[in-house]
Design a protein around this motif. Structure first.
Motif, PDB file in Angstrom:
ATOM      1  N   GLU A 124       0.825  -1.195   0.000  1.00 36.82           N
ATOM      2  CA  GLU A 124       0.000   0.000   0.000  1.00 36.82           C
ATOM      3  C   GLU A 124       0.865   1.254   0.000  1.00 36.82           C
ATOM      4  OE1 GLU A 124      -3.357  -0.030   2.396  1.00 36.82           O
ATOM      5  OE2 GLU A 124      -3.793  -2.065   1.676  1.00 36.82           O
ATOM      6  N   TYR A 125       0.482   2.214  -0.819  1.00 34.10           N
ATOM      7  CA  TYR A 125       1.097   3.529  -0.754  1.00 34.10           C
ATOM      8  C   TYR A 125      -0.039   4.553  -0.754  1.00 34.10           C
ATOM      9  CZ  TYR A 125       3.354   7.862  -1.975  1.00 34.10           C
ATOM     10  OH  TYR A 125       3.756   9.168  -1.985  1.00 34.10           O
ATOM     11  N   GLU A 126      -0.248   5.179   0.383  1.00 33.01           N
ATOM     12  CA  GLU A 126      -1.365   6.103   0.556  1.00 33.01           C
ATOM     13  C   GLU A 126      -2.656   5.459   0.043  1.00 33.01           C
ATOM     14  OE1 GLU A 126       0.086   9.907  -0.881  1.00 33.01           O
ATOM     15  OE2 GLU A 126       1.534   9.998   0.738  1.00 33.01           O
ATOM     16  N   VAL A 316       0.859   9.722 -11.875  1.00 34.12           N
ATOM     17  CA  VAL A 316       0.098  10.715 -11.107  1.00 34.12           C
ATOM     18  C   VAL A 316      -1.261  10.127 -10.742  1.00 34.12           C
ATOM     19  CG1 VAL A 316       1.211  12.763 -12.102  1.00 34.12           C
ATOM     20  CG2 VAL A 316      -0.792  11.776 -13.240  1.00 34.12           C
ATOM     21  N   ARG A 317      -1.784  10.594  -9.616  1.00 33.12           N
ATOM     22  CA  ARG A 317      -3.120  10.162  -9.200  1.00 33.12           C
ATOM     23  C   ARG A 317      -4.110  11.289  -9.472  1.00 33.12           C
ATOM     24  NH1 ARG A 317      -1.256   8.936  -3.279  1.00 33.12           N
ATOM     25  NH2 ARG A 317       0.003  10.730  -3.910  1.00 33.12           N
ATOM     26  N   VAL A 318      -5.208  10.950 -10.097  1.00 25.94           N
ATOM     27  CA  VAL A 318      -6.226  11.946 -10.408  1.00 25.94           C
ATOM     28  C   VAL A 318      -7.565  11.461  -9.861  1.00 25.94           C
ATOM     29  CG1 VAL A 318      -7.497  13.081 -12.266  1.00 25.94           C
ATOM     30  CG2 VAL A 318      -5.029  12.746 -12.467  1.00 25.94           C
ATOM     31  N   TYR A 319      -8.263  12.376  -9.160  1.00 24.75           N
ATOM     32  CA  TYR A 319      -9.538  12.044  -8.538  1.00 24.75           C
ATOM     33  C   TYR A 319     -10.641  12.652  -9.377  1.00 24.75           C
ATOM     34  CZ  TYR A 319      -6.228  10.956  -4.926  1.00 24.75           C
ATOM     35  OH  TYR A 319      -5.167  10.424  -4.261  1.00 24.75           O
ATOM     36  N   THR A 320     -11.505  11.823  -9.905  1.00 21.72           N
ATOM     37  CA  THR A 320     -12.559  12.370 -10.749  1.00 21.72           C
ATOM     38  C   THR A 320     -13.772  12.684  -9.881  1.00 21.72           C
ATOM     39  OG1 THR A 320     -13.335  10.141 -11.240  1.00 21.72           O
ATOM     40  CG2 THR A 320     -11.803  11.121 -12.796  1.00 21.72           C
ATOM     41  N   LYS A 321     -14.554  13.658 -10.334  1.00 23.43           N
ATOM     42  CA  LYS A 321     -15.785  13.968  -9.614  1.00 23.43           C
ATOM     43  C   LYS A 321     -16.891  14.366 -10.586  1.00 23.43           C
ATOM     44  CE  LYS A 321     -16.471  17.888  -7.188  1.00 23.43           C
ATOM     45  NZ  LYS A 321     -17.487  18.598  -7.981  1.00 23.43           N
ATOM     46  N   GLN A 322     -18.110  14.227 -10.108  1.00 18.26           N
ATOM     47  CA  GLN A 322     -19.247  14.699 -10.889  1.00 18.26           C
ATOM     48  C   GLN A 322     -19.698  16.019 -10.291  1.00 18.26           C
ATOM     49  OE1 GLN A 322     -22.081  11.504 -10.926  1.00 18.26           O
ATOM     50  NE2 GLN A 322     -20.848  10.341 -12.373  1.00 18.26           N
ATOM     51  N   PRO A 323     -20.332  16.875 -11.098  1.00 18.25           N
ATOM     52  CA  PRO A 323     -20.759  18.179 -10.588  1.00 18.25           C
ATOM     53  C   PRO A 323     -21.560  18.048  -9.289  1.00 18.25           C
ATOM     54  CG  PRO A 323     -21.135  18.043 -12.945  1.00 18.25           C
ATOM     55  CD  PRO A 323     -20.669  16.704 -12.518  1.00 18.25           C
ATOM     56  N   GLU A 326     -18.955  14.803  -4.229  1.00 19.48           N
ATOM     57  CA  GLU A 326     -17.605  14.643  -3.684  1.00 19.48           C
ATOM     58  C   GLU A 326     -16.740  13.875  -4.690  1.00 19.48           C
ATOM     59  OE1 GLU A 326     -16.138  15.692  -0.697  1.00 19.48           O
ATOM     60  OE2 GLU A 326     -17.922  16.968  -0.866  1.00 19.48           O
ATOM     61  N   PRO A 327     -15.403  14.149  -4.721  1.00 13.86           N
ATOM     62  CA  PRO A 327     -14.528  13.371  -5.612  1.00 13.86           C
ATOM     63  C   PRO A 327     -14.513  11.888  -5.224  1.00 13.86           C
ATOM     64  CG  PRO A 327     -13.325  15.183  -4.559  1.00 13.86           C
ATOM     65  CD  PRO A 327     -14.699  15.177  -3.978  1.00 13.86           C
ATOM     66  N   ASP A 328     -14.300  11.058  -6.223  1.00 15.54           N
ATOM     67  CA  ASP A 328     -14.157   9.620  -6.000  1.00 15.54           C
ATOM     68  C   ASP A 328     -12.900   9.386  -5.139  1.00 15.54           C
ATOM     69  OD1 ASP A 328     -13.843   6.873  -6.176  1.00 15.54           O
ATOM     70  OD2 ASP A 328     -14.472   6.795  -8.278  1.00 15.54           O
ATOM     71  N   PRO A 329     -13.008   8.674  -4.015  1.00 15.69           N
ATOM     72  CA  PRO A 329     -11.816   8.468  -3.180  1.00 15.69           C
ATOM     73  C   PRO A 329     -10.757   7.574  -3.841  1.00 15.69           C
ATOM     74  CG  PRO A 329     -13.718   7.265  -2.300  1.00 15.69           C
ATOM     75  CD  PRO A 329     -14.224   8.105  -3.426  1.00 15.69           C
ATOM     76  N   GLN A 330     -11.182   6.771  -4.825  1.00 23.22           N
ATOM     77  CA  GLN A 330     -10.224   5.917  -5.535  1.00 23.22           C
ATOM     78  C   GLN A 330      -9.670   6.675  -6.734  1.00 23.22           C
ATOM     79  OE1 GLN A 330      -9.376   3.469  -3.330  1.00 23.22           O
ATOM     80  NE2 GLN A 330      -8.781   2.610  -5.301  1.00 23.22           N
ATOM     81  N   PRO A 331      -8.371   7.003  -6.741  1.00 25.73           N
ATOM     82  CA  PRO A 331      -7.851   7.784  -7.868  1.00 25.73           C
ATOM     83  C   PRO A 331      -7.658   6.945  -9.127  1.00 25.73           C
ATOM     84  CG  PRO A 331      -6.076   7.204  -6.364  1.00 25.73           C
ATOM     85  CD  PRO A 331      -7.339   6.711  -5.730  1.00 25.73           C
ATOM     86  N   LEU A 332      -7.651   7.643 -10.268  1.00 29.62           N
ATOM     87  CA  LEU A 332      -7.173   7.016 -11.499  1.00 29.62           C
ATOM     88  C   LEU A 332      -5.665   7.165 -11.473  1.00 29.62           C
ATOM     89  CD1 LEU A 332      -9.490   8.708 -14.146  1.00 29.62           C
ATOM     90  CD2 LEU A 332      -9.625   6.335 -13.347  1.00 29.62           C
ATOM     91  N   VAL A 333      -4.944   6.173 -11.954  1.00 29.38           N
ATOM     92  CA  VAL A 333      -3.488   6.287 -12.012  1.00 29.38           C
ATOM     93  C   VAL A 333      -3.087   6.442 -13.474  1.00 29.38           C
ATOM     94  CG1 VAL A 333      -1.291   5.166 -11.524  1.00 29.38           C
ATOM     95  CG2 VAL A 333      -3.187   4.933  -9.911  1.00 29.38           C
TER      96      VAL A 333
END
Ligand SMILES: Nc1nc2c(ncn2[C@@H]2O[C@H](COP(=O)(O)OP(=O)(O)OP(=O)(O)O)[C@@H](O)[C@H]2O)c(=O)[nH]1
Ligand SMILES: [Mg+2]
Length: 389
Positions: A124-126, A316-323, A326-333
């Motif tokens: 695990e990393y963060e 890089v980790r990117v957190y997607t969100k809908q208008p 809240e942002p998705d806690p699982q990032p896209l890598v």
């Protein structure tokens, strides 16, 4: 210097480089090897050719195993943000590291060759995970089938942890030979080493040398002459770092790939480790290889490994969100340099076509919620809201 080959051997080699399937390549290489006169000048060439042949045979075997029949497969399906291979000589502590860093419980023993097949665990990393793959030991200076199979895992991985033990008296030598064994199989783990890559293409006329590196001890004309002897007339020779004519010749056999790697100097808890650490770190610095001293047994130094891996993987980790959500806690890598359009693509390929703009929060923008176009480059930790038609 490149070997001076008789025309027959060159013709066979040309046949090899034109071969499409693994079976064709194997046959062509076998014919090539028997056509090359054996003397000092052809030593290197034969070495590369034989290694390549061993790897190709292994590739064929692995294919058969995967199709079913012929023993267990060595292929480990990737999962998590990246796959990291643990590679090293017997008894260095690869399995101990897997056990200390992940929830996997591999067999660990004080005799060599304990591990006989790859085994994975998640580190695990963060908020993301790396998949660590423990492997059977590399037998230094050998051309064994097992070495080929382990090298296959290393080649397929996104990064490598080179694991050596400070209980070894001649550690500097072990590190060097591990690195050169990897290089012989086309895997470059040190920053110092130059790389040449040949891409044959009908779209270019003649031989074009390009890339961020440069030729040393040879001119473009020399490269052209060398390649024409192998009947390669139209190709791009990509160079990274300082590349000699030998490197170009080697690139005919092997496609070199640069892999992020971290040298793990294990067993810092033992008595002799202090005096052995210094020469090992010196070699690492000379080769341009990042190193971390750790003790898998006591847990010392282990906490930095995941962060170092993250930094060297270039992701890089990117957190997607809908208008209004809240942002998705699982990032896209994503790979470093990715754009918001890449973000859209990894959510759904349809979104690329329908993309209008994105709103971004985080380090890549000047103010929170800034509106950006498709080419905007994201940074680690960014939150992205895609607006589509
Ligand atoms: N003192 C000390 N011993 C260690 C450490 N890590 C591993 N060992 C010991 O070294 C021996 C080999 O450990 P393994 O983890 O099985 O090594 P390996 O690299 O997986 O060995 P193979 O599977 O044979 O390649 C075992 O006796 C371990 O207990 C360490 O940090 N300190
Ligand atoms: Mg093991």
């Amino acid at each position: 210097m490149p070997a001076n080959l008789p025309p027959e051997a060159r013709a066979k080699l040309a046949k090899y480089s034109e071969a499409r399937t693994v079976e064709e390549k194997i046959r062509a290489l076998e014919e090539f090897i028997s056509a090359v006169p054996k003397h000092k000048g052809t030593e290197n060439l034969l070495l590369w050719a034989r290694r390549r042949l061993a790897d190709l045979r292994e590739e064929l075997e692995e294919k058969k195993r995967r199709r079913g029949g012929g023993g267990p497969s060595f292929f480990v399906e990737k999962s998590g943000a990246a796959q990291i291979a643990l590679i090293g000589p017997p008894n260095s502590g690869k399995s101990s590291l897997l056990a200390a860093l992940t929830n996997a419980r591999p067999e660990i023993a004080d005799y060599p060759f304990t591990t006989r097949a790859p085994r994975a665990g998640m580190l695990e990393y963060e908020d993301i995970q790396f998949q660590l793959v423990d492997t059977p030991p590399i037998l230094l200076g050998s051309d064994s089938g097992m070495n080929s199979r382990v090298m296959g895992i290393a080649r397929n991985a996104d990064a490598i942890l080179l694991v050596v033990g400070l209980d070894e008296p001649s550690l500097a030598e072990i590190i060097r030979s591990l690195v050169s064994m990897l290089e012989d199989r086309g895997i470059v783990v040190t920053r110092r080493r130059g790389i040449a890559r040949i891409t044959k293409s009908r779209e270019v006329t003649g031989i074009r040398v390009e890339g961020p590196g440069r030729l040393v001890g040879a001119t473009e004309h020399d490269v052209q002459r060398l390649l024409s002897q192998y009947r390669i007339y139209n190709a791009v020779v990509y160079v990274e770092g300082e590349v000699g004519l030998d490197d170009v010749e080697a690139a005919i056999f092997t496609t070199l790939v640069r892999k992020p790697a971290l040298l793990v100097l294990n067993k810092t808890d033992i008595l002799q480790s202090q005096e052995r650490l210094k020469p090992a770190l010196e070699v690492a610095a000379q080769l341009g290889l990042e190193a971390v001293p750790v003790s898998a047994r006591r847990g010392d130094g282990l906490d930095v490994i995941a962060k170092r891996l993250f930094d060297m993987l270039g992701i890089v980790r990117v957190y997607t969100k809908q208008p209004n959500k809240e942002p998705d806690p699982q990032p896209l890598v994503l790979r470093r340099g990715a754009t918001v359009l890449d973000v859209a693509r990894s959510i759904h390929k349809d979104l690329v076509r329908r993309f209008r703009y994105a709103k971004v929060w985080g380090r890549s923008v000047r103010y929170p919620g800034q509106r950006v176009g498709p080419d905007h480059v994201v940074e680690d930790g960014d939150v992205v809201e895609i607006h589509a038609r």
